[in-house]
Design a protein around this motif. Sequence first.
Motif, short mmCIF file in Angstrom:
data_model
loop_
_atom_site.label_atom_id
_atom_site.label_comp_id
_atom_site.label_asym_id
_atom_site.label_seq_id
_atom_site.Cartn_x
_atom_site.Cartn_y
_atom_site.Cartn_z
N ALA A 91 0.81 -1.22 0.00
CA ALA A 91 0.00 0.00 0.00
C ALA A 91 0.85 1.27 0.00
N ASP A 92 1.96 1.28 0.73
CA ASP A 92 2.79 2.49 0.79
C ASP A 92 3.43 2.81 -0.54
N LEU A 93 3.52 1.84 -1.45
CA LEU A 93 4.18 2.05 -2.74
C LEU A 93 3.19 2.27 -3.88
N LEU A 94 1.88 2.11 -3.59
CA LEU A 94 0.88 2.14 -4.65
C LEU A 94 0.19 3.48 -4.81
N PHE A 95 0.39 4.38 -3.88
CA PHE A 95 -0.30 5.67 -3.94
C PHE A 95 0.74 6.78 -3.93
N PRO A 96 0.48 7.88 -4.63
CA PRO A 96 1.44 9.00 -4.66
C PRO A 96 1.50 9.70 -3.31
N ASP A 101 0.16 4.11 -9.74
CA ASP A 101 -0.90 4.78 -8.99
C ASP A 101 -2.14 3.87 -9.05
N ALA A 102 -2.39 3.17 -7.95
CA ALA A 102 -3.46 2.17 -7.94
C ALA A 102 -4.82 2.77 -8.23
N ARG A 103 -5.00 4.03 -7.94
CA ARG A 103 -6.31 4.66 -8.13
C ARG A 103 -6.72 4.69 -9.60
N LEU A 104 -5.75 4.60 -10.49
CA LEU A 104 -6.03 4.72 -11.92
C LEU A 104 -6.20 3.37 -12.60
N CYS A 105 -6.23 2.31 -11.83
CA CYS A 105 -6.31 0.95 -12.41
C CYS A 105 -7.66 0.31 -12.08
N GLY A 106 -8.40 -0.07 -13.13
CA GLY A 106 -9.69 -0.71 -12.91
C GLY A 106 -9.55 -2.06 -12.23
N GLY A 107 -8.48 -2.78 -12.54
CA GLY A 107 -8.27 -4.08 -11.90
C GLY A 107 -8.11 -3.96 -10.40
N ARG A 134 -11.21 -2.76 2.82
CA ARG A 134 -11.59 -1.46 3.40
C ARG A 134 -10.35 -0.61 3.67
N TYR A 135 -9.28 -1.23 4.08
CA TYR A 135 -8.03 -0.50 4.33
C TYR A 135 -7.52 0.15 3.05
N LEU A 136 -7.52 -0.60 1.95
CA LEU A 136 -7.06 -0.04 0.67
C LEU A 136 -7.97 1.09 0.21
N LEU A 137 -9.27 0.91 0.40
CA LEU A 137 -10.20 1.97 0.01
C LEU A 137 -9.95 3.22 0.85
N LYS A 138 -9.74 3.05 2.14
CA LYS A 138 -9.45 4.20 3.01
C LYS A 138 -8.18 4.91 2.56
N ARG A 139 -7.14 4.13 2.26
CA ARG A 139 -5.88 4.74 1.84
C ARG A 139 -6.06 5.55 0.57
N ALA A 140 -6.82 5.01 -0.38
CA ALA A 140 -7.04 5.72 -1.64
C ALA A 140 -7.81 7.02 -1.41
N VAL A 141 -8.82 6.95 -0.54
CA VAL A 141 -9.61 8.16 -0.26
C VAL A 141 -8.77 9.19 0.48
N GLU A 142 -7.98 8.75 1.46
CA GLU A 142 -7.12 9.68 2.20
C GLU A 142 -6.11 10.36 1.28
N LEU A 165 -4.10 15.01 -1.62
CA LEU A 165 -3.47 15.58 -2.81
C LEU A 165 -4.34 16.64 -3.47
N ARG A 166 -5.68 16.42 -3.43
CA ARG A 166 -6.64 17.36 -4.04
C ARG A 166 -6.29 17.64 -5.49
N THR A 167 -6.14 16.59 -6.24
CA THR A 167 -5.94 16.69 -7.69
C THR A 167 -6.95 15.80 -8.38
N ASP A 168 -7.30 16.15 -9.62
CA ASP A 168 -8.25 15.34 -10.38
C ASP A 168 -7.60 14.03 -10.79
N CYS A 169 -8.36 12.97 -10.68
CA CYS A 169 -7.90 11.68 -11.17
C CYS A 169 -9.11 10.85 -11.55
N SER A 170 -8.91 9.93 -12.47
CA SER A 170 -10.03 9.11 -12.93
C SER A 170 -9.51 7.79 -13.46
#
Length: 1596
Positions: A214-219, A229-235, A256-264, A269-274
Motif C-alpha cells: 500500500a505504501d508504494l501504490l499511492f502517490p 498509482d493504484a487509483r487509476l487501475c480498474g483491476g 476497506r483498508y485499501l479503500l481508506k488509503r485511496a480516499v485519504e 493531494l486534491r488533484t483530479d484523477c479518474s
Amino acid sequence: MELVLADALLGLAQSREPGALLRAVCGGDGAAPLSVERLETLRFLLQRLEAGGAAGEPLRRAACEVALGRCLPVLRGGGAEPERRRLVRAACGALRHCARLGGAPLAAQLAGEALAALRAEPGAEAAVEALVAVAPELREPALLERAVDAALALVRAGGRDAGEEAAATLVCGRLLPALGRNRAALRRVWEGLLPGRAAPHRASRTLLALTALADLLFPGLEGEVPAVDARLCGGFWRAVQEGLTDSEALSRKRARYLLKRAVEVSDRLRTDCSCPQDNGNEPSLFWWSVEKNDKHLQFWENYILIMETLEGNQIHVIKPVLPKLNHLYECAVSEKVVLFVPGCWLFHPSWHMCIYKRMFESENKTLIKEGVFQFLELYEIKHLPNSPGFSEFIIGPLMDALSESSLYGRTPGQLIGACPPLGMKLQKFMSTYLTLLSEEEKSSFLLKFIQKMTSRHWCAVPILFLSMALSSIPSCKILDTEGLHALRDVLQCTMITHQILLRGAAQCFLLQTAIHLTDVEKVSLPEISSFLMSLRPEESLSRGTILWMEVCSWLCTHDRFFRKFTNCHGGRQVRSSLSVYVCTLVEDYLKAPASKKENCFMPDSFEAKLVATMIVLAADVEEMKNKLSEKSNTELVELKAFLQPFLDVLLKLGTNVYISTLKTDKTLQLLLKLLQICSLKQSSPQDDRVLSFLSNSVMTATESILEFVLRRLTTSELNTVSDLGRCKLYLALLSELVNICSKAGWKKGTWSFISSLINACLQNLQETGNEQETKLGEQIQKVVSMASISMVCKIIDQKPELQLESLHAVETLKCFISSVQLNQVLKKPSCIEETNSLFEESTSQGWGKIVASYVHDQWVCLCFILNKYNKFIPLSNDETLELSSTIQKPVRMLQSALEALSLLPSDQVLPVFHCMKVLVPKLLGSSESLCIDAFDLAWKVISSLSNTQLIFWSNLKAFVQFVFDADVLAVASRTKGQAYSKIKEIILKLVEMSTARTGVFNTVLSYCCQSWLFPTSDDTNAVENPFSNAGSYSELITEACVFGTVFRRDQRLIQDVHAFVENLGDECAANIVTESTYRDDHYVRVCAIKFLCLLDGSNTLHKMFMEDLVIKLLNKLAQMSKLHDELVSKSRTRYYVNSLQHRIKNRLWQTLLVIFPKLDQNFLAGTLDKIFQAGFGNNQASIKYLIEWIIILILHRCPQFFEKFWNCFCYGEEKLKTSICTFLSVLFHIDILLENASEKKSILKKALLVVLQWCFNHNFSVRLYALVALKKIWRMCKALYVEEFEALTPVIESSLHQVENMHCAGNARKNWQRIQDNFFFASFHPLEDYSLETIFYTLPRLSELVEDEWIPLCKFTRYTEIPLPAAFLWLHSRTELLNLKPSDWSQQDMGSELVEMDNQSEWTDVQKKIIPWKNSSPDLDLDLVFQDRAAKLGKSNSRLIVVASLIDKPTNLGGLCRTSEIFGASALVVGSLHYINDKQFQHLSVSAEQWLPLVEVKPPQLVDYLQQKKTEGYTIVGVEQTAKSSNLTEYCFPDKSLLLLGNEHEGIPANLIQQLDVCVEIPQQGIIRSLNVHVSGALLIWEYTRQQMIKEKQLK
C-alpha cells in the motif's frame, strides 16, 4: 543486554580481524550447525558492525563466508516447529546484514540459491525468507524479474496445503513489498497481481499483497511520480470490490483498508484523477474531482462507515446506519435521473451492490431481510437509472438471498392469510424494474431470471412467491421458445416439494406468467402443448377452473399468430391453427409403425395425455367461440373432426384382429385420458356439451371396445410380464366405460359383458396345469383374471343402479371368492419365455411384486363379500349359519389377514385393512387376543409408512376405521379388558405421532366424532347408541381440545403461506382442484369444538358426557396450577406468555366457555368453587379474560350464586393481591349480572361496599380496577335510585371527578385513560359477543396471544365434515369488536411483587488483596530502573510484550497497564507516553505504570518494530477473528511472545495482519460479536501466564 555484549565484543576486537571474530561467534571452523542463540548473537554483531560503519574487503569476505558457509546450511536443514521457524528467522536476520556488508554480488548469489530451492520445493518457507532478506540489495534486472516471477507463481499457486499457503502468505506480506522498492520490479509485480478480468486469482492473496504494497501504490505529497498509482487501475478497484464482499473477514478488512488509503490520498493531494471507464455509459470505478472534493469525501466516509458497521452483524447496531444508504444514492445519482438519460450515475453503481451483497451474505437473517427490503424498494422509491450490473446482481446475489424461506414470514401486525411483505415487494419490484429496460434487455433479463430459478433446489415458499412475482408483470411479448422451455424447467423444480397446495399454486402462477409474457409469434403450438404437459391436472390445470378458461381464451385470442410448426399438413388454412395442429396431432399419434413382434412393450402414456389435453382444450376453445358468436347450439364440428380417426379405430377393435397391438394400446390410452380429463371438470356435467358429445361418441363404439377388452382379458392373449401393464389399462378403461353406460342406461350390454368376463376369469383361475413345469403365460393369465374379477367387485359395489348382483354369474363369483384360499401365491415359472424384458433383470424381486398384486386382488374380492354379508358373519368359528357355505370362518380369515400384513408390501395392504374393519368387530368379544395382535401388527405397518407421502394417508384412514369402529369401541369399553387398554395406548401413540406428522390426529378425531354423532346403519350392530363410546373414550376429545404444539418457525411459515394461498380462493386453481385434507393442527380443535357445539343438554348421554368432560378439564387445570406453584416455590420463576403451558391453559378455558351454557344449574353449583379458585391463580391476561367471561355468564344465568361470589372478596390480602383485579373486572359488568336478578338493589349495595374498600388499596393497579368498576356501579345506582347511598353521593362523585381530572405527575392519568379504553371495559359485551369467532379469534388477538392461537372463523366454516345446523347463531363477532386493535393496557393484578429476597447466608468468603511480590520492603528506591525494580520485588521474569499502540482510549490503556503489571509482562508498548498523565488512565492503572516498563511506539512505526522483534525471536500473536485463527483454549504460547492488540473500533489494521505469526480468537457463546479490547487482552495475558506457570511447575 545483547546490545552491551555486542559492543564489548567489538571493543575487544578492534585490533583483530573482524572475520576472525565472526568465525569465533559461529563456533570456529568445522563447528556444528549454528544454534538459535549463536545465530541471534551473530545477527547482533553484524548489526553493530554495519551500524559502526565498518567496511573493507576483509569484512566483505567475512560476511560472504558467514552467509554462504554457515547461514545457508541452516536454511537447507530441517527441524520441528516452532523451533525451526525461530532458527530460520535468526538465520535470515543474519543474512540481511551479510548482504548489506557483502554488497550486490553476495545478494545475487544468495537470491540464486533461494530461487533454486523454490524450484525444487515450491512451498519452501525458508527460501522465501532468504529472498526477503536479500531483496533490498538486488540490482540485476534479470534476477529481479526471476524473483518477481517466482513470487507471483507462489501467489497464484492452486494448492491449499499448509506449507504452500504459509509460503504464499509470506510472499504477499513480505517478499513482494521488499521487491517493490525497485520501480521496475514494482511495475512487474503490479502487472502480475492484476492480470485482468478473465485471469483467475485468489482475492485473499491479492488483497494481502496489495495491502503490504500500500505504501508504494499511492502517490505522496512530495510530488514524486510513483511507479504505480493504484487509483487509476480498474483491476485494482475490482479486486477491492471483490474483497469487500469476500467470505473471509480478513479479506474484507484489507479491502476497506485499501479503500481508506485511496480516499485519504485523494483528499490530501486534491488533484483530479479518474480510472478508465469499463462502459461508456457508466462512470469510472473511482474518480476524484477537486471541485467536488467535499462531496466525494462525504460519500466515501459514509460508504466506509456502512461497510464497517456491517461487520457487526447485529441488526440493532446496523439499522441506525442504514439511512445513510439513502444519502449515498443522493450523492451517487445526478439530477438527470428524472429524464432517464444515460450516464446519470456519478459514482459507479457497483459500489452500492457491494453493500447489498455484503448484507445478503450475512449470517444474521434479519439483516438479510433488511437488505433485501432496502434493495427492492430502490426502484419503487428512488427511481434509479438502470445499469447492466444491476441485472446481473438481481440474478446473482439477490436471487440467492431470496432462496431463504424465512424471509417470507408475516410481519407481527399482519393478519393470517395476508400476503407477506416480501411477496408484495417482489411483485412491485418486478413490474417497476422491467419498465426501465428495453425490449431486448427485458427478454434477456427475464430469461436469465427464470433460468436461475432452475439452477438450484428451491424450497416451496420462495419458488411460490417468485412465481407470483413473475405472474404479476404486466402483459408484454418478451418470452420466446427458450423462455418457455425455461418455465417448463421451473415447473419440474416445483415437483420436488411435498406441499401439494403450494406446489399447485406455483404451477398456476407459472402458467399465468407464460400466458402474460409469451411472444406468440415466436412459439409454436407444439411447444405450448409440451409446456402444458408439465402441469399436473390434479394440482393446477384442471378442466373447469378459471385457469383453464384463461388458457382457452388465450389460445382463442392468439390463434392466428402462433409460429407455424413444421409438421403442419397443408390445405387446411381455412380452419384455425389450433384445429389444424390438433388434427395433425391425432393423425400422427394414430400412425403406429408396424411391429415385428406383437408382444411389444406398452407405449408411454405421456403422448396420449398430450393429445387428449389438446383435444379437450381445442374443443373448449371451439365451444367458447360458439358462445361468443351466440351459436351455443351449433354442433361441435371441430371436436367431431378430432375424434373421427380415433373412433374409426375404436369401431374396428372388436372385429379387426389384425390391428397392431401398439395401435390398440395407443388408441385405448388416448380414450382413457380423454375420459379422465373430462371427468375432472369442476362444474355441472349436465351443462358440459363437450363431455356429452364425447360420451355419445364413445357409446357408439362401446360394444366394440368391450368385445376387444373381453377377448384380450380372457383368451390368454395377455401372457407376458409387459402385458400386465395392458391389463391395468383395460381395467381402468373398463371402469370409465361402465360410468358412461350407467349414465346412458345401457344395462343389457353391461350385463352381458360382466357375465362373460366373470365366467371366463373363473374358468382360468380354476384350471390346473397338467404339466410338471409352470409356464409364465399361464401364471400371467391367472394374475390378469384375478385383477379382472377384483375390478368387477369394485364395479358391483360402486354402481348399484346397474343391478349387477342379480346376475347368475355374480352369484357364482361370490361362491368362488368364499372358497378361495387366501394369500395363495403363484409359483414362479421355471423358465422365462420373454428374453428381452427389463423385468427379467431382477426376476425374483419382479415376480414378488406380481404375486403381491395377485394377493392384493384376492383381498379386494374378499372385502366385497364381507361388506355384502356383514350382518351374517358368525361371531366365532363355532357358530354355523345358513350362509356358512358362503362365508369362511371369521377367525381363520382374520388370521389370514395378519399373515397378509406380514407378507404384502406396505402399498398393497389397504384391502386387508378394509377386511379387518368387518372382521375385528365380530371377533373382539370371542377372540380378544387375536384382535389385539391385529391392532399391534396394523400399527407397525402404519408406523413404517409415516414417512411415505403417497400411501400413508389412505392406509391411516383404513386403520382408524377398523380400530375405532363403533362396535369395536363399544365391545372394548364394555369388557374393559386388554383391548380397551390397547385402544387407549393407540390413542396416545397417534397423538404423539401427530406432533411430528401434522394431520394424524385430525383423521382419528374426525372419524370418531362423525361416527358418534352421525352413525350409519352399519355402525349400530353391537351398540344401540354409538354416542355412548364418546364417554368411554373422552380422552380423545380432551386431548383434542388442548392439541397443538408450539410451531417451529419453518412450520409456522408453511401454515401462514397455506393460509395465504387459501385466501386467494377461486383465483388460484390449486384451491379448487387439490383435495382439502384438513391437516392443519387447528382443525383438530375445530373438529372438537364443533362436536361440542352439536351436543344437546337435554340429551342424557350428551349431558353426562359434557359434565364428565368439564370435570376432567378442571382437574387438568388444577393439576397444571399445582405443578406451576411447585415450580415457582422452588425456582421463583413463572411460565412465560405464549409458552406451551400458557397456550394449553388458554385452550382449556376456551373449551369450558363453549360448554358452560349447556350445563344445568345443579352441576354448575358443584363446579363453581373450582372456577373461583382458578380466578385466584396468577394467570396470563388471555386466561383472565376467559375466566372473567365465564363467571359473568354463570352469574347472569344463575343470580343465586352471588353469595359464593361475594365470598371471594373475604379472603386475606395475601391471597387476593394476585387475583382481586379478576373479580373487580367481573363487577364492572354489573349491568349484565343484574339482568336476571330479582334483588337488584341489594346486589348493587353489596357491590358498592366491596368495590369502595379496594379503591384505597396501596397498589396502583388494584385502585384503577376498583375505580373503573366503581364508576360503572355508581352509574347503575343512580339509574335505579338507591336511597341508602344518598349520603355517599358527595364522596363518590368527588372521588370520580378527581380521578377523571387528575393532573398528578407520572403516568397516573395516562393509565386511567388506558384502562377505560381497554376493549374488555369499553366495547366488550359478554352476551352479545358470545360467539366462536370471539372466543377463538377476536379475544386471543385482542389479548395479544401469539398468532398461532388465533383460529379464524373461516376454518370453522370450511371444515364441513361436522356441519353445524343452519340455525346456529353463535358464529360471528360483532363488527365493533372485530375491528378493534389491541390496546397498550396489559391486564395486571400482580399486586406487590412475589419475588422476595432470599435470606442472606452466612459469609464464608471475604475479599482479600493479593500482594504479588515475595519481599515487600518499605524503603524501596523508586528511582531504580524498571527491570531492577522488578527483580528486587521478586517478580517473575516474563518474556511477554504487550503492544497497545493502536488503542487510543485512556481507560482501556489504564486497565491494560494494571493487568500487565499484575501478571508480570516484560513491557507494555503504547502509542504515546502522554497517556500516563491522563486522569482516566491513572484512575484505572492505580500506579501500575510505576512498576511496569512502558515503551512508546507510534502506530506508523509498528511495522518496523514488529519486524525487529521477529528477528529477535519473538512470535507475533494477534487478537483477531480470521478464517485461520487459533482457538485460545488450544493455542500454546511460545516463551517469547508479543501480543498485538487492535483498535477499539477497527481491530488490527490490514497492513499489520500480515506481520502476525498467528491469530488467536477467544471462543464465544453469546450473540455479541466481540469483547472490549482490555478484556480480550486480559484474557490472553492470563492464558500466557497460566501456561508459563504450568511449565515452571513441570520443570521443578
